[in-house]
Design a protein around this motif. Sequence first.
Motif, PDB file in Angstrom:
ATOM      1  N   ALA A   1       0.833  -1.207   0.000  1.00  0.00           N
ATOM      2  CA  ALA A   1       0.000   0.000   0.000  1.00  0.00           C
ATOM      3  C   ALA A   1       0.864   1.253   0.000  1.00  0.00           C
ATOM      4  CB  ALA A   1      -0.931  -0.017   1.217  1.00  0.00           C
ATOM      5  N   ALA A   2       1.935   1.250   0.805  1.00  0.00           N
ATOM      6  CA  ALA A   2       2.830   2.413   0.866  1.00  0.00           C
ATOM      7  C   ALA A   2       3.498   2.644  -0.484  1.00  0.00           C
ATOM      8  CB  ALA A   2       3.872   2.210   1.958  1.00  0.00           C
ATOM      9  N   THR A   3       3.917   1.558  -1.125  1.00  0.00           N
ATOM     10  CA  THR A   3       4.556   1.668  -2.434  1.00  0.00           C
ATOM     11  C   THR A   3       3.620   2.286  -3.463  1.00  0.00           C
ATOM     12  OG1 THR A   3       5.910  -0.281  -1.975  1.00  0.00           O
ATOM     13  CG2 THR A   3       5.683   0.365  -4.282  1.00  0.00           C
ATOM     14  N   MET A   4       2.348   1.895  -3.411  1.00  0.00           N
ATOM     15  CA  MET A   4       1.365   2.391  -4.377  1.00  0.00           C
ATOM     16  C   MET A   4       0.805   3.752  -3.986  1.00  0.00           C
ATOM     17  SD  MET A   4       1.354   0.041  -6.661  1.00  0.00           S
ATOM     18  CE  MET A   4      -0.043   0.570  -7.648  1.00  0.00           C
ATOM     19  N   GLY A   5       1.187   4.251  -2.810  1.00  0.00           N
ATOM     20  CA  GLY A   5       0.729   5.573  -2.397  1.00  0.00           C
ATOM     21  C   GLY A   5      -0.595   5.596  -1.668  1.00  0.00           C
ATOM     22  N   PHE A   6      -1.072   4.451  -1.190  1.00  0.00           N
ATOM     23  CA  PHE A   6      -2.334   4.390  -0.454  1.00  0.00           C
ATOM     24  C   PHE A   6      -2.026   4.490   1.042  1.00  0.00           C
ATOM     25  CE2 PHE A   6      -3.346   1.744  -4.330  1.00  0.00           C
ATOM     26  CZ  PHE A   6      -4.043   2.767  -4.971  1.00  0.00           C
ATOM     27  N   GLU A   7      -1.902   5.728   1.507  1.00  0.00           N
ATOM     28  CA  GLU A   7      -1.425   5.974   2.861  1.00  0.00           C
ATOM     29  C   GLU A   7      -2.409   5.539   3.939  1.00  0.00           C
ATOM     30  OE1 GLU A   7       1.555   6.722   3.515  1.00  0.00           O
ATOM     31  OE2 GLU A   7       2.116   7.004   1.408  1.00  0.00           O
ATOM     32  N   LYS A   8      -3.709   5.672   3.675  1.00  0.00           N
ATOM     33  CA  LYS A   8      -4.714   5.261   4.674  1.00  0.00           C
ATOM     34  C   LYS A   8      -4.591   3.773   4.970  1.00  0.00           C
ATOM     35  CE  LYS A   8      -7.835   8.783   5.333  1.00  0.00           C
ATOM     36  NZ  LYS A   8      -8.665   9.097   6.513  1.00  0.00           N
ATOM     37  N   MET A   9      -4.466   2.986   3.923  1.00  0.00           N
ATOM     38  CA  MET A   9      -4.319   1.540   4.085  1.00  0.00           C
ATOM     39  C   MET A   9      -3.014   1.211   4.797  1.00  0.00           C
ATOM     40  SD  MET A   9      -4.369  -1.469   1.167  1.00  0.00           S
ATOM     41  CE  MET A   9      -6.108  -1.249   0.811  1.00  0.00           C
ATOM     42  N   ALA A  10      -1.950   1.907   4.423  1.00  0.00           N
ATOM     43  CA  ALA A  10      -0.647   1.660   5.044  1.00  0.00           C
ATOM     44  C   ALA A  10      -0.692   1.992   6.543  1.00  0.00           C
ATOM     45  CB  ALA A  10       0.434   2.477   4.345  1.00  0.00           C
ATOM     46  N   SER A  11      -1.364   3.100   6.901  1.00  0.00           N
ATOM     47  CA  SER A  11      -1.439   3.502   8.310  1.00  0.00           C
ATOM     48  C   SER A  11      -2.218   2.493   9.144  1.00  0.00           C
ATOM     49  CB  SER A  11      -2.098   4.882   8.424  1.00  0.00           C
ATOM     50  OG  SER A  11      -1.328   5.860   7.759  1.00  0.00           O
ATOM     51  N   LEU A  12      -3.339   2.027   8.616  1.00  0.00           N
ATOM     52  CA  LEU A  12      -4.160   1.081   9.369  1.00  0.00           C
ATOM     53  C   LEU A  12      -3.424  -0.241   9.573  1.00  0.00           C
ATOM     54  CD1 LEU A  12      -6.809   0.419  10.749  1.00  0.00           C
ATOM     55  CD2 LEU A  12      -7.766  -0.227   8.519  1.00  0.00           C
ATOM     56  N   THR A  13      -2.793  -0.743   8.527  1.00  0.00           N
ATOM     57  CA  THR A  13      -2.073  -2.016   8.664  1.00  0.00           C
ATOM     58  C   THR A  13      -0.871  -1.864   9.590  1.00  0.00           C
ATOM     59  OG1 THR A  13      -1.020  -1.463   6.551  1.00  0.00           O
ATOM     60  CG2 THR A  13      -2.778  -3.087   6.485  1.00  0.00           C
ATOM     61  N   HIS A  14      -0.264  -0.676   9.608  1.00  0.00           N
ATOM     62  CA  HIS A  14       0.861  -0.446  10.516  1.00  0.00           C
ATOM     63  C   HIS A  14       0.398  -0.526  11.973  1.00  0.00           C
ATOM     64  CE1 HIS A  14       4.768   0.997  11.803  1.00  0.00           C
ATOM     65  NE2 HIS A  14       4.167   1.890  12.578  1.00  0.00           N
ATOM     66  N   GLU A  15      -0.777   0.043  12.276  1.00  0.00           N
ATOM     67  CA  GLU A  15      -1.313  -0.035  13.634  1.00  0.00           C
ATOM     68  C   GLU A  15      -1.687  -1.474  13.996  1.00  0.00           C
ATOM     69  OE1 GLU A  15      -1.310   2.351  15.844  1.00  0.00           O
ATOM     70  OE2 GLU A  15      -0.429   3.714  14.380  1.00  0.00           O
ATOM     71  N   MET A  16      -2.177  -2.222  13.012  1.00  0.00           N
ATOM     72  CA  MET A  16      -2.462  -3.642  13.245  1.00  0.00           C
ATOM     73  C   MET A  16      -1.177  -4.378  13.613  1.00  0.00           C
ATOM     74  SD  MET A  16      -5.085  -4.424  10.080  1.00  0.00           S
ATOM     75  CE  MET A  16      -5.002  -6.208  10.296  1.00  0.00           C
ATOM     76  N   GLU A  17      -0.088  -4.047  12.922  1.00  0.00           N
ATOM     77  CA  GLU A  17       1.200  -4.679  13.206  1.00  0.00           C
ATOM     78  C   GLU A  17       1.623  -4.441  14.655  1.00  0.00           C
ATOM     79  OE1 GLU A  17       3.795  -4.685   9.145  1.00  0.00           O
ATOM     80  OE2 GLU A  17       3.503  -2.777  10.138  1.00  0.00           O
ATOM     81  N   ASN A  18       1.399  -3.225  15.146  1.00  0.00           N
ATOM     82  CA  ASN A  18       1.792  -2.909  16.520  1.00  0.00           C
ATOM     83  C   ASN A  18       1.097  -3.815  17.533  1.00  0.00           C
ATOM     84  OD1 ASN A  18       3.491  -0.900  15.648  1.00  0.00           O
ATOM     85  ND2 ASN A  18       2.022   0.754  15.979  1.00  0.00           N
ATOM     86  N   VAL A  19      -0.206  -4.038  17.307  1.00  0.00           N
ATOM     87  CA  VAL A  19      -0.963  -4.917  18.202  1.00  0.00           C
ATOM     88  C   VAL A  19      -0.464  -6.351  18.086  1.00  0.00           C
ATOM     89  CG1 VAL A  19      -3.242  -5.893  18.682  1.00  0.00           C
ATOM     90  CG2 VAL A  19      -3.011  -3.447  18.184  1.00  0.00           C
ATOM     91  N   LEU A  20      -0.309  -6.820  16.850  1.00  0.00           N
ATOM     92  CA  LEU A  20       0.129  -8.200  16.628  1.00  0.00           C
ATOM     93  C   LEU A  20       1.538  -8.426  17.174  1.00  0.00           C
ATOM     94  CD1 LEU A  20      -1.228  -8.528  12.988  1.00  0.00           C
ATOM     95  CD2 LEU A  20      -2.061  -9.810  14.963  1.00  0.00           C
ATOM     96  N   ASP A  21       2.364  -7.382  17.115  1.00  0.00           N
ATOM     97  CA  ASP A  21       3.725  -7.512  17.615  1.00  0.00           C
ATOM     98  C   ASP A  21       3.750  -7.700  19.131  1.00  0.00           C
ATOM     99  OD1 ASP A  21       6.553  -7.375  16.602  1.00  0.00           O
ATOM    100  OD2 ASP A  21       6.646  -5.928  18.253  1.00  0.00           O
ATOM    101  N   LEU A  22       2.797  -7.059  19.838  1.00  0.00           N
ATOM    102  CA  LEU A  22       2.690  -7.268  21.282  1.00  0.00           C
ATOM    103  C   LEU A  22       2.381  -8.726  21.590  1.00  0.00           C
ATOM    104  CD1 LEU A  22       0.659  -4.094  22.333  1.00  0.00           C
ATOM    105  CD2 LEU A  22       3.062  -4.546  22.784  1.00  0.00           C
ATOM    106  N   VAL A  23       1.510  -9.308  20.769  1.00  0.00           N
ATOM    107  CA  VAL A  23       1.151 -10.725  20.966  1.00  0.00           C
ATOM    108  C   VAL A  23       2.353 -11.607  20.667  1.00  0.00           C
ATOM    109  CG1 VAL A  23      -0.383 -12.590  20.254  1.00  0.00           C
ATOM    110  CG2 VAL A  23      -1.259 -10.247  20.391  1.00  0.00           C
ATOM    111  N   ARG A  24       3.084 -11.279  19.586  1.00  0.00           N
ATOM    112  CA  ARG A  24       4.259 -12.086  19.213  1.00  0.00           C
ATOM    113  C   ARG A  24       5.304 -12.093  20.318  1.00  0.00           C
ATOM    114  NH1 ARG A  24       7.038 -11.234  13.648  1.00  0.00           N
ATOM    115  NH2 ARG A  24       7.510  -9.193  14.520  1.00  0.00           N
TER     116      ARG A  24
END
Length: 672
Positions: free
Chosen positions: A52-75
Amino acid sequence: MELNQYLDIFLEEAKEHLQNLNENLLALETDTQNIDLVNEIFRSAHTLKGMAATMGFEKMASLTHEMENVLDLVRNAKRTVDSNMMDVIFHCVDRLDKMVEMIMSEGHDQVETQDLINQLGAIVTGNKVHNLKGSNLDAPISIEIDEHHKQMLSFDQYEITVLMQSLESNFAIYQIQVILDEESILKSARAFMVFKELENYGEIIKSIPSVEEIENEEFGNDFTIILISKNDQQEIEKAILNISEIQSVQIQNISKDQLVNQSRQEKATNMKKDNEVTSVQNHGQQKKHFSAKTIRVDIERLDELMNLFSELVIDRGRLMQLANEINHVELTDTVEHMSRISSNLQNIILNLRMVPVEQVFNRFPRMVRDLAKELNKKVNLNIIGAETELDRTVIDEIGDPLVHILRNAVDHGLESVEERIKNHKPEAGEITLKAYHSGNYVFIEITDDGRGIHREKVLNKAIEKNLITKEEGNQLTDKQIFNLLFHSGFSTAEKVSDISGRGVGLDVVKNKIETLGGFVSVDSTPGKGTTFIIQLPLTLSIISAMLVQIQREKYAIPLSSIIETAIYKEKDIMYAHKQQVIDFRGHIVPLIPLKQIFAVPDEGIEEEDISVVIVRKGDKMAGLVVDSFIGQQEIVLKSLGSYLPNVFAISGATILGDGQVALIIDTNALIK
């Protein structure tokens, strides 16, 4: 390189990652301690973010980045998976899916995400650390580079001259090796971003692999650039690392002495130099020599291929007829050989269009999970035979009917947890979605172990709506009564809800299935459950049919609907309720004279014997009366077009070998 050329690839890959997210999240919900699943979900979110970041879709990139933060806590065992976390992440996946649809239709991802970002932030609050493993995904990763990459690239004499002149003009020459993240998708687009960034710092003299190879993604996870620049090495390195999904950057200066030494070697051993260049170009690209076993083909091309082959089938029939008329041995042999080859080609083309029903089934586990949660029910969905293949045209159409039946199964079919316990059943209801081949058909069964269908309730509702009389109802079997559910507007729901379909009955399902040349039936045992059976043709393009003649007109009857053809004498014809019937192996089968149905002009052609084609629709049969049988033939289905809509009992037309048009009979419409 333009990013727009990668949009279709991006959308296709995004859908695959969203499907993977849904599947793995469903699995994680039942196995919350499975770290492997968490890692899979994290990788899908991470890759989707990078794309998404590569294609310039910043909204999608931001949401997935926040998802990563949560998933990383679980990991990292800083959070445990709970119901609230799962609900929020599921909502995120839904929102991402909406973004993909928005990108497809309008070219942007401007969907509101702040509410979900706030919820994800709330999950992280209190345990957030600044250097979570994997949270700063764009940070450079330091890795050791082998000796091969520390060597200077090889240059030809012209390139050496240009580089020497640049050094004399106080420019620096940098050999920059960029290594992409192993999970990076759209590698060419990522390389393009690096090239665009470096153009701000100087002039690119050379790239290994070449620009053309990079555009065609003919490289591994790394590429090397020779840059002439007056900027500092650290400044250039920092600029490249600001691009996401760059694993590392290695920059080394090329000195005048190195160029002089290489110039001598180049002149002395030109062949060796060529080998070295080839070696460097191929470094890290061993997989390039292995051809992929699958390729993506635009479905429109397959449709065009099928249309062209359909014309070939028509011409094949014409050639076979001409060969029989001329009766020339060599011509007949050639036509027969061509016919065998074209039959094999036909099978290959039809198989190319076949796709597994898994493409449709994959979206149902998530749907059932959400419905069960909304209704406070426990439901297990079992999928069997997802690898069963159907024509792509049929696949595109069966999704909505299956959704309707599954929603009814969860809402009406399965009891509440309390009711199931009271009836000595497991708390969780079982719904089985099963697909399998049988002959030229694919069968799809949807079975639940719920309360079943109340026979008297359906019967009373049918009598109330004047669909049948009370006397007729007393003569109907259970299965016939259950099939009354498919009448237009029929519903036994006491109150209309979003889940039960807002009063839309199963007639919508029935009409859609019959439009596809199939049929649907239902059977049920009170207290034990209900089964819907959908029968669909394998393909809608080229079918086998029986050609029949009525006076001077020719008609085609799909072979898949035919049980048998038979010849009857007039004495064998009986009457029941003023309807002509025959005894077919102990069954009373009504006769349908096609000459009257289609108002065929009487040409005075009368046959002593009565030719009958026995056809079926589910458990019902009928005998179609024709004048004569012509024979079996493969025909191409052609639509009658918008200028002949809703012609009774005609599903299309075909062109025969002699150029005549034969109408294709819709046997489902003739059997009531």
